[in-house]
Design an enzyme around this catalytic site. Structure first.
Site, PDB file in Angstrom:
ATOM      1  N   LYS A   4      58.772  17.770  49.619  1.00 56.75           N
ATOM      2  CA  LYS A   4      59.322  16.470  49.995  1.00 56.75           C
ATOM      3  C   LYS A   4      60.849  16.561  50.006  1.00 56.75           C
ATOM      4  O   LYS A   4      61.438  17.133  49.099  1.00 56.75           O
ATOM      5  CB  LYS A   4      58.853  15.439  48.954  1.00 56.75           C
ATOM      6  CG  LYS A   4      58.529  14.102  49.531  1.00 56.75           C
ATOM      7  CD  LYS A   4      57.707  13.253  48.592  1.00 56.75           C
ATOM      8  CE  LYS A   4      57.609  11.856  49.149  1.00 56.75           C
ATOM      9  NZ  LYS A   4      56.621  11.041  48.465  1.00 56.75           N
TER      10      LYS A   4
ATOM     11  N   GLU B 262      44.413   0.030  43.918  1.00 56.65           N
ATOM     12  CA  GLU B 262      44.601  -1.367  43.537  1.00 56.65           C
ATOM     13  C   GLU B 262      43.302  -2.003  43.035  1.00 56.65           C
ATOM     14  O   GLU B 262      43.321  -2.804  42.097  1.00 56.65           O
ATOM     15  CB  GLU B 262      45.158  -2.170  44.723  1.00 56.65           C
ATOM     16  CG  GLU B 262      46.618  -1.851  45.062  1.00 56.65           C
ATOM     17  CD  GLU B 262      46.827  -0.566  45.850  1.00 56.65           C
ATOM     18  OE1 GLU B 262      45.844   0.064  46.272  1.00 56.65           O
ATOM     19  OE2 GLU B 262      48.000  -0.178  46.056  1.00 56.65           O
TER      20      GLU B 262
ATOM     21  N   ARG C 280      44.010  -5.903  49.103  1.00 58.50           N
ATOM     22  CA  ARG C 280      42.905  -4.963  49.045  1.00 58.50           C
ATOM     23  C   ARG C 280      41.942  -5.271  47.889  1.00 58.50           C
ATOM     24  O   ARG C 280      40.772  -4.910  47.934  1.00 58.50           O
ATOM     25  CB  ARG C 280      43.519  -3.574  48.865  1.00 58.50           C
ATOM     26  CG  ARG C 280      42.584  -2.486  48.853  1.00 58.50           C
ATOM     27  CD  ARG C 280      43.319  -1.194  49.021  1.00 58.50           C
ATOM     28  NE  ARG C 280      43.693  -0.959  50.405  1.00 58.50           N
ATOM     29  CZ  ARG C 280      44.174   0.202  50.838  1.00 58.50           C
ATOM     30  NH1 ARG C 280      44.334   1.194  50.000  1.00 58.50           N
ATOM     31  NH2 ARG C 280      44.489   0.356  52.100  1.00 58.50           N
TER      32      ARG C 280
END
Ligand SMILES: Cc1ncc(C[n+]2csc(CCOP(=O)(O)OP(=O)(O)O)c2C)c(N)n1
Length: 642
Positions: A291, A378, A406
């Protein structure tokens, strides 16, 4: 990285010649690394100016180039998870100009979007959807009898999502041909968490596994007819199961595993992707990337550079607000929670992979035993909190408004139905302007208001946020607090931080003719609007801070509505089913027909834009528009009574 970046457009750049993926295919293999370097410069240049997901994109430069070398979009379908790492794909699919204003009004979206380009096979912004969507596309292809390739590009953190694992469980029963690219950089936004992250790390560093696997693979691939031989080796390996080394998790799900592959080595990537393309079984390529590659600051601080606002491209310093900017709601929330959790060990904080975004990193640093990062999960976060609450703990679940969508069923079925004392802190309620439709937190008031027992609050400033947190924790049932992104108001603190009486509003400005009922940050707009109505039109306008969207202060509302000419509601959410709808319902149930003018976001998906101010203006919600709307309503009422 060079100290000064070339101006745009530089005529000698390969990047300026790339209009479509065919142009990428037309480059010689020696030109590809040069193009990769130009792409990195361009990514840094545009994100330094506009902000954006620089770290993830710098990590997938070679991978995206290789994908476009081997496959042919839009015929072949690429499905990017989250799609925050799609800038390189945009650059290679004719969107160099759009990327100049990425995330700004009129510029490209920061995510992939089906309406932006035929090369964007699937829109996203929320994590964990790529594998399911790709599987759907592959299955549709099989049913239709066509032969395009479908590639899902998933980050390692996507495998912390339930949906990805549900899709994984269905791959082999749905299709025989699917390419899954696992882009493993060990980071979610923060460092990736959980058993799968540990497993991937072991897989990419297990020398025995890799050596045996890699050597045999390369041996077969190097032979004439090597692909067929390689198939035999795989079949034999499957049948002898774990003879050499334990088969990978993905093989247990029926996918062929290939890797780990150096995600910055173009030759290796292309060779493996070609192999995957020609394989007649679902296959997962485990690609290791770094990254932030190419920008020292991003490599050194992957979390900060996952996504950020404008920054100095040479030093990597993020541009900060002017001196004296008040702290953010996230900082205040984090600080208050630390205070409360230090004093009460029953209080625990839970985040779904967003410790710094929510401010829960403060809890992680101060009281780590009472902090949980469950990954991009979640639904699990909410049910986990429910379980904790059954045992006498006081969980605080901090999730962005948009991502909590969600977990609606878990809020309803697991928390509210059992009346469990879980506190939900919905960060980024209201607009997330640069991110756009996938990230705006405009629906929570509507989706929570229908949940029985829900106590729903929104603070108008930082002190009310602190009071609401205490109120929620003192309440013996589910409570929700929504607050926006960014800076607080800088209001001086009240003498004490009291627990609020449930469902009690606060009158901010007396006035009886027109009463403005506002919630959360819209109180400031309501006060300004009342001032203008008074000054310009001599209207006796009052302002009420509802504080609670549920339970509403019906007593005060009905008393005021009985006398007022007009009730105006203001909310930073969709009007459909939102706070204003609750006001209307209350009046209707009481048989009062006082007119109600609801001010809030219309029933559309709001695109990305440069700022909240611009987006509000584009949707008729600029302060002047609000005034005009109320004046027009008053004029209509006068016309009827005249
Ligand atoms: C449902 C949901 N929760 C949280 C987020 C916030 N989020 C955006 S990207 C990201 C991390 C993604 O990590 P990974 O998939 O490994 O990709 P990387 O950025 O490391 O390339 C998170 C948590 C989200 N987009 N969707």
């Amino acid at each position: 990285m060079p100290a000064s970046l070339p101006p745009f457009p530089s005529t000698s750049r390969l990047l300026d010649l790339i209009r479509s993926p065919d142009d990428v295919k037309g480059l010689s293999s020696t030109q590809l690394p040069a193009l990769a370097a130009e792409i990195r410069e361009e990514l840094i240049r545009v994100t330094a100016r506009n902000g954006g997901h620089i770290g993830p994109n710098l990590g997938v430069v070679e991978l995206t180039l290789a994908l476009h070398r081997v496959f042919s979009t839009p015929r072949d379908k690429f499905v990017f998870d989250v799609a925050h790492q799609g800038y390189v794909h945009k650059l290679l699919t004719g969107r160099l100009a759009g990327l100049q204003k990425v995330r700004q009004t009129g510029g490209a979206s920061g995510f992939l979007n089906r309406s932006e380009s035929p090369h964007d096979a699937f829109g996203a912004g929320h994590a964990g959807t790529a594998l399911s969507a790709a599987l759907g596309m592959a299955t549709a292809r099989d049913l239709k009898g066509t032969d395009e390739h479908v590639v899902a590009l998933c980050g390692d953190a996507a495998f912390t999502c339930g949906i990805t694992l549900e899709a994984l469980n269905n791959v082999v029963s749905s299709t025989k041909r699917l390419v899954v690219v696992l882009n493993d950089n060990e980071w979610s936004i923060a460092r990736n968490v959980g058993a799968i992250a540990k497993y991937l790390n072991r897989l990419s560093t297990n020398r025995t596994y890799n050596k045996v696997y890699h050597d045999v693979e390369q041996f077969f691939l190097g032979l004439p007819g090597g692909r067929d031989m390689n198939r035999l080796w795989n079949k034999w390996k499957r049948e002898t199961k774990d003879f050499f080394v334990e088969s990978s998790l993905f093989e247990k799900f029926g996918l062929r595993y290939l890797g780990p592959i150096d995600g910055h080595n173009l030759d290796e990537l292309i060779k493996n992707l070609e192999f995957a393309r020609d394989t007649d079984t679902p296959i997962l390529l485990h690609v290791i990337t770094e990254k932030g590659r190419g920008l020292d600051a991003a490599r050194a601080h992957p979390e900060k550079f996952h996504g950020l606002g404008a920054f100095d491209p040479t030093t990597g310093e993020a541009k900060s607000g002017p001196p004296g900017t008040p702290p953010s709601y996230q900082d205040v929330f984090g600080r208050e929670l630390v205070r409360l959790a230090t004093a009460d060990s029953r209080i625990v904080g839970i985040t779904g992979a967003m410790p710094s975004g929510t401010g829960l990193n403060q809890l992680a640093a101060s009281v780590p035993r009472q902090f949980f990062d469950v990954g991009i999960a979640e639904e699990h976060a909410v049910v986990f909190a429910a379980g904790l609450a059954t045992q006498g703990l006081r969980p605080v679940v901090a999730i962005y408004s948009t991502f909590l969508q969600r977990a609606f069923d878990n809020i309803l079925h697991d928390v509210a139905l059992q009346n469990l004392p879980v506190t939900f802190c919905l960060d980024r309620a209201g607009l997330s302007p640069n991110d756009g439709a996938t990230h705006h937190g405009l629906f929570d008031l509507a989706y929570l208001r229908c949940v029985p027992r829900a106590v729903i609050m929104a603070p108008r400033d930082e002190h009310q946020l602190a009071a609401m947190l205490r109120t929620a924790l003192a309440h013996d049932g589910p409570a929700f607090i929504r607050y926006p992104r960014g800076s607080c108001t800088g209001t001086p603190p009240p003498p004490e931080c009291a627990i609020l009486p449930l469902g009690r509003a606060e009158i901010l400005r007396p006035g009886r003719d027109v009463v403005l009922w506002a919630i959360g940050t819209m109180c400031a707009d309501a006060l300004a609007l009342a001032d203008q109505l008074h000054t310009l039109d001599q209207v006796d306008a009052g302002v009420v801070d509802a504080r609670f969207a549920k339970p509403l202060d019906c007593e005060l509302l009905l008393a005021q509505a009985a006398e007022a000419r007009l009730i105006v509601t203001l909310e930073d959410g969709v009007v459909t089913g939102g706070f204003g709808s609750g006001v209307l319902e209350t009046l209707s149930a009481a048989g009062l027909n006082t007119p109600v003018e609801r001010l809030g976001w219309p029933d559309v998906f709001v695109d990305h834009g440069s700022s909240v101010t611009e987006l509000r203006a584009a949707h008729g919600l600029a302060p002047a528009d609000l005034l005009r709307q109320v004046q027009a309503r008053l004029a209509r009422l006068e016309a009827v009574t005249a």
